[in-house]
Scaffold this motif. Structure first.
Motif, PDB file in Angstrom:
ATOM      1  N   ARG A 182       0.813  -1.224   0.000  1.00 22.65           N
ATOM      2  CA  ARG A 182       0.000   0.000   0.000  1.00 22.65           C
ATOM      3  C   ARG A 182       0.847   1.275   0.000  1.00 22.65           C
ATOM      4  NH1 ARG A 182      -5.228  -1.306   3.891  1.00 22.65           N
ATOM      5  NH2 ARG A 182      -5.900  -3.161   2.752  1.00 22.65           N
ATOM      6  N   TYR A 183       1.991   1.207   0.654  1.00 18.08           N
ATOM      7  CA  TYR A 183       2.845   2.399   0.726  1.00 18.08           C
ATOM      8  C   TYR A 183       3.484   2.710  -0.631  1.00 18.08           C
ATOM      9  CZ  TYR A 183       5.811  -1.664   1.555  1.00 18.08           C
ATOM     10  OH  TYR A 183       6.389  -2.893   1.481  1.00 18.08           O
ATOM     11  N   LEU A 184       3.396   1.780  -1.592  1.00 15.28           N
ATOM     12  CA  LEU A 184       3.930   2.007  -2.934  1.00 15.28           C
ATOM     13  C   LEU A 184       2.840   2.389  -3.943  1.00 15.28           C
ATOM     14  CD1 LEU A 184       6.505  -0.910  -3.473  1.00 15.28           C
ATOM     15  CD2 LEU A 184       7.020   1.522  -3.175  1.00 15.28           C
ATOM     16  N   LYS A 185       1.602   2.416  -3.483  1.00 12.91           N
ATOM     17  CA  LYS A 185       0.469   2.551  -4.395  1.00 12.91           C
ATOM     18  C   LYS A 185       0.603   3.757  -5.323  1.00 12.91           C
ATOM     19  CE  LYS A 185      -4.557   2.291  -4.212  1.00 12.91           C
ATOM     20  NZ  LYS A 185      -5.727   2.193  -3.297  1.00 12.91           N
ATOM     21  N   ASP A 186       0.940   4.905  -4.770  1.00 10.64           N
ATOM     22  CA  ASP A 186       1.038   6.121  -5.584  1.00 10.64           C
ATOM     23  C   ASP A 186       2.252   6.097  -6.501  1.00 10.64           C
ATOM     24  OD1 ASP A 186      -1.212   7.018  -4.336  1.00 10.64           O
ATOM     25  OD2 ASP A 186      -0.135   8.214  -2.830  1.00 10.64           O
ATOM     26  N   ALA A 187       3.261   5.300  -6.149  1.00 14.35           N
ATOM     27  CA  ALA A 187       4.500   5.296  -6.931  1.00 14.35           C
ATOM     28  C   ALA A 187       4.491   4.246  -8.046  1.00 14.35           C
ATOM     29  CB  ALA A 187       5.697   5.046  -6.006  1.00 14.35           C
ATOM     30  N   LEU A 188       3.514   3.350  -8.049  1.00 17.27           N
ATOM     31  CA  LEU A 188       3.510   2.251  -9.012  1.00 17.27           C
ATOM     32  C   LEU A 188       3.522   2.721 -10.470  1.00 17.27           C
ATOM     33  CD1 LEU A 188       1.099  -0.314  -7.300  1.00 17.27           C
ATOM     34  CD2 LEU A 188       3.580  -0.510  -7.608  1.00 17.27           C
ATOM     35  N   PRO A 189       2.682   3.707 -10.850  1.00 17.62           N
ATOM     36  CA  PRO A 189       2.725   4.149 -12.258  1.00 17.62           C
ATOM     37  C   PRO A 189       4.111   4.609 -12.684  1.00 17.62           C
ATOM     38  CG  PRO A 189       0.766   4.977 -11.174  1.00 17.62           C
ATOM     39  CD  PRO A 189       1.625   4.399 -10.091  1.00 17.62           C
ATOM     40  N   ASP A 190       4.820   5.291 -11.787  1.00 17.03           N
ATOM     41  CA  ASP A 190       6.180   5.737 -12.114  1.00 17.03           C
ATOM     42  C   ASP A 190       7.136   4.551 -12.245  1.00 17.03           C
ATOM     43  OD1 ASP A 190       5.326   8.359 -12.055  1.00 17.03           O
ATOM     44  OD2 ASP A 190       5.824   8.621  -9.927  1.00 17.03           O
TER      45      ASP A 190
END
Length: 793
Positions: free
Chosen positions: A190-198
């Motif tokens: 979950r802590y990577l959720k926002d970074a996944l697209p990058d």
């Protein structure tokens, strides 16, 4: 992953968040800074999970929920390239030692550390994108990848990867609804959720670790049509995994898959396939030293392990090594004055696999279950009596689900068998049942599959009483035969296919060992039976085994399993009845371990008869296996030892057999072993005195002309040998000298055995003639061919 597990992911859309993020258009520096923070948090989280190895508090013999740092407790594994394109049909545990034998003999293999799994390939110079790591349960696959992730987290290796995603198939089993890879990773990390697209903009910098394919419950269609799949494409989790492995999804990303040999994962999808072979001998010693706080105890335990073939071969499997060390702690602890003083367990040190597991279980129960309520003087029966309810519930859970190949259990499953999940941590159950890594998921499994098999066998051993029920149970587990009538609920409404029978081999052996423990009153406290009821069981079982060997046509691995069952039962009365019915034993290409040789020796030593044929060709028994069989070799009329990784020491051993006054060997096949000139010279000397051997085959055994110096002198005194073949050895001149000697000595030419030998050599020359390249050897072969034909005319 709670949303996914509870099927609450309806309407959940990552796409909108991704679009929103794109609309914000952050600067490159902001993106990189944000990504760096997220990856740092990811590494911190992984390190918390990966830096510790759960352990047993050695020496103190107390429960411990602490763990040792991976740098302290980790012991390197023996990992090598897997060049076997045909997987063995043997039960995976019993195939391991034979694979090791082949690799130890042929030094062309590679030893690979976990961090080298993705090192460049020799053929292409490029690192592989898809790597399969296979090995049996408990061999250390998961620990190896745990070490890999740990080293990435501390920056020691795998620096080419920006991010590693570790996914466990046990947890993926809980996902029922279709989802995308983006959704899966967003909920898992979950802590990577926002970074996944990058992260997905550079897929070549991503590594996926898929651990434990053998535990995946969903069907994998490896023949599905190839199509490009995006990270937002929704599909069942099984299709997602297949797409990732085949490269239809993120082909530039790297994937490491771990699995057991019995689970299909076609090699064509992987650029590198490796097999984990566990420990080497020095690593067993290293592990034992690390396990015990007291170095003297460690040395005593290692000496005992290395001198017991049955236990020694198991110790190469790290999980077994752990169980063995736990089982041995009680016997060799510094608190014990003498190795022979085992009053606290009322048992002797274990000799067989089932004894090791029973000692392990009893140690766990006594020092973990009772939490101090049992003193050292507490009797075994009293300890077992106090844990009877829990052991019976666990055993029933283990047995009934083993028959369904079920290894994971929900809280509801446990409760239906009378096991309370909330109480696991406070009792010995914490050493046997383990929760999944994810705290939000209420799923459990046994510490190891063999622990489930052992507890299931224990349940059967304390619930099957009549002789008829016991033999019907063996018919069911060994041959899949449904009992016509039975009073036991354990045997009712069970359907077993032939594939399932193979996976029950270890369970069946455990049952036989525990049945003996019951007859010897070692299970008192769990079961109450009178001596009168038990008296007829050994004889009844002896007759059952006798009938199988006499009338049933069995696959060779089934016959081997019955030998192991007799060894685990270890009762002279039973084996004496069964063994004489074994007239021939064909274990051709079975790839046998030292334990298999021990089982053969144990059973066959009870037979007074000559064994018509013992076929161990291509089974890789090695010198140690042959030495284990030594006491019975003289009774084998036809003995096949072809291609068995034997050397000159084996030739010395076999020479002693041939010199024995009790030798009954008539045909001996030792082709394809590296006996060398020293070894065959020993055989020539033995044949000088032997009067039984009629045929001996020594093709391709490394004989040179040095190995033929005393052949004529020795064989000239032999009166029984008719056929000798030594084709494929570098002895062309020796053959020519021998033929010349026969030509000038008419008495030798009139000897029937020399005529037979000449015809045998001629036949060998004809068989290999087409493959002989031009040159000196070809000229010698042609000259020899001509001279022999002239002599025979």
């Amino acid at each position: 992953m709670a949303k996914l597990f509870k099927k609450k992911n309806k309407g959940f859309s990552v796409a909108e968040e991704v679009k929103g993020k794109k609309n914000m258009k952050p600067t490159r520096s902001q993106m990189m800074a944000n990504l760096k923070v997220r990856i740092s948090a990811h590494k911190t989280t992984l390190l918390k999970r990966m830096e510790e190895l759960k352990c047993y508090s050695e020496g103190s013999r107390e429960a411990s929920n602490t763990a040792s740092h991976i740098e302290i407790r980790y012991t390197d594994l023996f990992v090598t390239e897997d060049n076997d394109f045909i997987d063995s049909s043997q039960h995976e545990y019993f195939d391991l030692a034979s694979r090791r034998a082949r690799i130890y003999v042929h030094q062309s293999c590679q030893r690979i550390s976990p961090s080298q799994l993705l090192s460049p390939q020799e053929t292409t110079g490029q690192p592989p994108k898809r790597v399969k790591v296979k090995g049996i349960a408990g061999i250390g696959k998961s620990v190896a990848v745990q070490r890999l992730v740990y080293e990435w987290g501390i920056g020691k290796s795998m620096r080419e990867f920006t991010c590693i995603f570790d996914l466990c198939f046990r947890e993926l089993n809980l996902i029922e609804a279709p989802l995308s890879l983006l959704e899966l990773l967003g909920e898992r990390f979950r802590y990577l959720k926002d970074a996944l697209p990058d992260l997905f903009t550079e897929p070549r910098s991503l590594l996926f670790i898929l651990d434990g394919l053998d535990e995946f419950k969903f069907f994998l269609n490896w023949n599905s049509r190839d199509k490009n799949i995006g990270i937002e494409s929704k599909m069942p989790v099984s299709e997602l995994i297949v797409a990732l492995i085949k490269g239809n999804l993120l082909p530039e990303a790297s994937v490491i898959l771990t699995t057991r040999p019995s689970t299909e994962a076609p090699k064509r999808f992987f650029q590198r396939c490796c097999v984990v072979l566990g420990f080497e001998e020095n690593q067993v010693k290293e592990y034992t030293t690390k396990f015990y706080k007291d170095r003297q105890v460690a040395e005593k335990v290692y000496d005992y392990i290395s001198n017991n073939d049955n236990i020694f071969v198991l110790s190469f499997i790290p999980l077994y090594c752990h169980i063995i060390c736990m089982a041995m702690a009680e016997f060799f602890s510094s608190a014990t004055q003498d190795v022979g003083d085992f009053k606290s367990l009322e048992l002797n040190p274990p000799r067989t696999v089932s004894e090791v597991y029973f000692c392990y279980l009893f140690t766990v129960v006594k020092h973990h279950a009772l939490r101090g309520s049992a003193e050292k003087s507490t009797s075994r029966s009293e300890v077992l009596s106090q844990a009877k309810k829990q052991l019976t519930s666990l055993g029933k859970l283990a047995y009934e689900n083993l028959l369904q190949k079920k290894i994971m259990f929900s809280r509801e499953d446990l409760e239906s068998y009378g096991v309370t999940p909330a109480k696991i941590q406070g009792t010995f159950l914490c050493q046997i049942l383990h929760p999944l890594k994810e705290e939000t998921v209420g799923m459990f499994s046994f510490f190891h599959l063999t622990v489930q098999e052992h507890l299931g066998a224990l349940y059967c051993a304390i619930n099957l009483f009549s002789q008829e029920d016991i033999t019907q149970a063996l018919n069911l587990w060994c041959f899949g035969l449904d009992p016509p009538t039975t009073s036991s609920t354990l045997l009712k409404n069970i359907e077993l296919n032939m594939d399932m029978l193979e996976s029950l081999q270890m369970f069946t052996r455990f049952f036989m060992g525990l049945l003996r423990a019951r007859l010897e009153r070692q299970l008192d406290g769990l079961v109450e039976t009178s001596m009168e009821e038990e008296n007829g069981v050994p004889t009844s079982l002896g007759l059952w085994f006798q009938d199988q060997f006499k009338h049933r046509k069995m696959e060779n691995e089934t016959a081997l399993n019955l030998l192991h069952c007799l060894m685990e039962f270890h009762m002279k009365e039973t084996t004496t009845i069964a063994a004489p019915e074994i007239k021939k034993l064909n274990l051709f290409k079975m790839k046998l371990s030292i334990v298999d040789c021990a089982a053969m020796h144990y059973v066959l030593k009870f037979s007074p008869h000559t064994l018509q044929e013992l076929n161990l060709g291509y089974s890789n028994i090695g010198n140690r296996g042959l030495n284990r069989l030594r006491p019975i070799l003289h009774r084998c009329e036809t003995l096949y030892l072809r291609y068995n990784s034997l050397d000159w020491q084996a030739a010395i051993l076999e020479s002693a057999v041939l010199k024995s006054n009790e030798c009954q060997v008539k045909k001996l096949f030792m082709c394809g072993n590296n006996l060398g000139p020293e070894g065959v010279n020993e055989l020539w000397t033995a044949l000088e005195h032997n009067t039984t051997v009629e045929e001996i085959y020594l093709d391709i055994t490394g004989i040179t002309e040095k190995g033929t110096q005393n052949i004529v002198n020795c064989l000239g005194k032999n009166t029984s040998l008719r056929i000798l073949t030594i084709v494929g050895n570098d002895i062309g001149k020796a053959y020519l000298d021998w033929v010349e000697e026969i030509r000038v000595d008419r008495d030798q030419m009139d000897s029937v055995k020399n005529v037979d030998a000449l015809q045998s050599v001629l036949k060998g020359l004809q068989e290999v003639g087409e493959n002989v390249e031009k040159g000196q050897n070809a000229d010698k072969a042609m000259e020899l061919h001509i001279q022999i034909e002239e002599l025979l005319k």
